[in-house]
Design a protein around this motif. Structure first.
Motif, mmCIF file in Angstrom:
data_model
loop_
_atom_site.group_PDB
_atom_site.id
_atom_site.type_symbol
_atom_site.label_atom_id
_atom_site.label_comp_id
_atom_site.label_asym_id
_atom_site.label_seq_id
_atom_site.Cartn_x
_atom_site.Cartn_y
_atom_site.Cartn_z
ATOM 1 N N GLU A 139 -17.884 -36.880 51.572
ATOM 2 C CA GLU A 139 -19.158 -36.278 51.211
ATOM 3 C C GLU A 139 -19.762 -36.982 49.999
ATOM 4 O O GLU A 139 -20.978 -37.183 49.905
ATOM 5 C CB GLU A 139 -18.967 -34.788 50.918
ATOM 6 N N SER B 186 -17.530 -29.759 46.194
ATOM 7 C CA SER B 186 -17.414 -31.042 46.871
ATOM 8 C C SER B 186 -17.483 -32.179 45.869
ATOM 9 O O SER B 186 -17.886 -31.995 44.729
ATOM 10 C CB SER B 186 -18.546 -31.184 47.899
ATOM 11 N N ILE C 288 -25.351 -33.044 47.431
ATOM 12 C CA ILE C 288 -24.177 -32.284 47.849
ATOM 13 C C ILE C 288 -24.385 -30.838 47.434
ATOM 14 O O ILE C 288 -24.481 -30.519 46.237
ATOM 15 C CB ILE C 288 -22.890 -32.845 47.196
ATOM 16 N N GLU D 258 -12.096 -35.144 52.858
ATOM 17 C CA GLU D 258 -13.443 -34.737 53.250
ATOM 18 C C GLU D 258 -14.391 -34.741 52.057
ATOM 19 O O GLU D 258 -15.565 -35.099 52.167
ATOM 20 C CB GLU D 258 -13.391 -33.360 53.890
ATOM 21 N N SER D 259 -13.890 -34.342 50.901
ATOM 22 C CA SER D 259 -14.724 -34.329 49.703
ATOM 23 C C SER D 259 -15.146 -35.734 49.311
ATOM 24 O O SER D 259 -16.278 -35.983 48.890
ATOM 25 C CB SER D 259 -13.959 -33.669 48.553
ATOM 26 N N LYS E 114 -21.145 -40.288 51.121
ATOM 27 C CA LYS E 114 -22.345 -40.041 51.933
ATOM 28 C C LYS E 114 -23.553 -39.785 51.056
ATOM 29 O O LYS E 114 -24.656 -40.270 51.303
ATOM 30 C CB LYS E 114 -22.082 -38.858 52.853
ATOM 31 N N SER E 115 -23.296 -39.018 49.972
ATOM 32 C CA SER E 115 -24.389 -38.735 49.054
ATOM 33 C C SER E 115 -24.875 -39.996 48.367
ATOM 34 O O SER E 115 -26.069 -40.205 48.165
ATOM 35 C CB SER E 115 -23.919 -37.716 48.003
#
Length: 253
Positions: free
Chosen positions: A54, A70, A65, A50-51, A57-58
């Motif tokens: 993220e 994260s 974030i 998940e990290s 995504k950033s």
């Protein structure tokens, strides 16, 4: 007609704007990196996965974030923390020294008092002390106790023997009194050999202890004669060291 043809040829020769290829290439690169990381992270736990999502995504959207935990540097799991602690801990914890028995405490106190008495009275040259498996051994050279070839205690020895008796009363351990001589043959009609002389000297010290109310069942004696020397009987000093009486406060059991 020629002007119109020239204008068409000029417009046709103009380059098409290809600036859109740069962000397109960047997106492809990021997507490629994403799939590579996903493949490499296939065994990573859910929190790490998940990290990573993220983080990408950033990068792709430009969003910040918010969580400090994260991203690629994720907080280690409890399992990893425990494994790290196990590595840092020593393989085996040092064993605590067992508590001393009451007997050992008493014998150590006795040894300290004897050492103090010997040092305070400057008797190091004639009395020695050592702690052995048998017990606390007090070794007295014959010159402090007897005249040459004699087994009667000198009056000057009573003070020292009184101190040893007093300290012996602080414990209940058995006491072995052991006589030793050098290898010079005895020239005395009273004693046939060094065995008899060493035994008689040990008995004299035993009777002194018994007369000062040391329980008889605590006392024993032995005469070794010349057969357990400390040094070879090759010099005057060595012979003198071999002529001795040992008072041994024996360990029980």
């Amino acid at each position: 007609m020629s002007k119109r043809r020239n204008r068409f040829e000029e417009e046709h020769e103009e380059h098409i704007d290809e600036s859109w290829l740069i962000p397109y290439a960047d997106i492809l690169t990021l997507l490629l990196a994403l799939f590579i990381v996903l493949f490499a992270s296939s065994t990573v736990d859910k929190a790490k996965y998940e990290s990573l999502m993220e983080a990408f995504k950033s990068e792709l959207t430009g969003t910040k974030i918010e969580s400090k935990d994260s991203g690629l540097s994720v907080k280690p799991s409890d399992k990893e923390i425990n494994e790290q602690k196990e590595k840092e801990q020593p393989a085996t914890a040092p064993e605590e020294a067992p508590d001393q028995s009451q007997e050992e405490i008493e014998l150590n106190q006795l040894k300290e008092q004897l050492t103090k008495y010997i040092n305070d009275n400057h008797l190091e040259a004639v009395i020695s002390l050592q702690d052995t498996k048998r017990g606390v051994e007090i070794s007295l050279k014959d010159v402090i106790l007897f005249d040459p070839g004699n087994a009667d205690l000198k009056a000057s020895s009573f003070k020292t023997l009184d101190v040893l008796v007093g300290l012996s009363k602080t414990v209940t351990n058995p006491i072995s009194i052991e006589g030793h001589t050098d290898n010079v043959p005895i020239k005395n009609s009273k004693y046939q050999s060094n065995w008899e002389l060493s035994s008689a000297r040990a008995v004299s010290v035993l009777h002194f202890f018994e007369s000062k109310s040391i329980a008889k069942e605590r006392l024993q004696f032995v005469g070794y004669g010349e057969y357990q020397p400390l040094f070879p009987n090759d010099t005057k000093e060595h012979k003198q060291a071999n002529r001795r009486v040992n008072i041994v406060i024996l360990r029980k059991g």
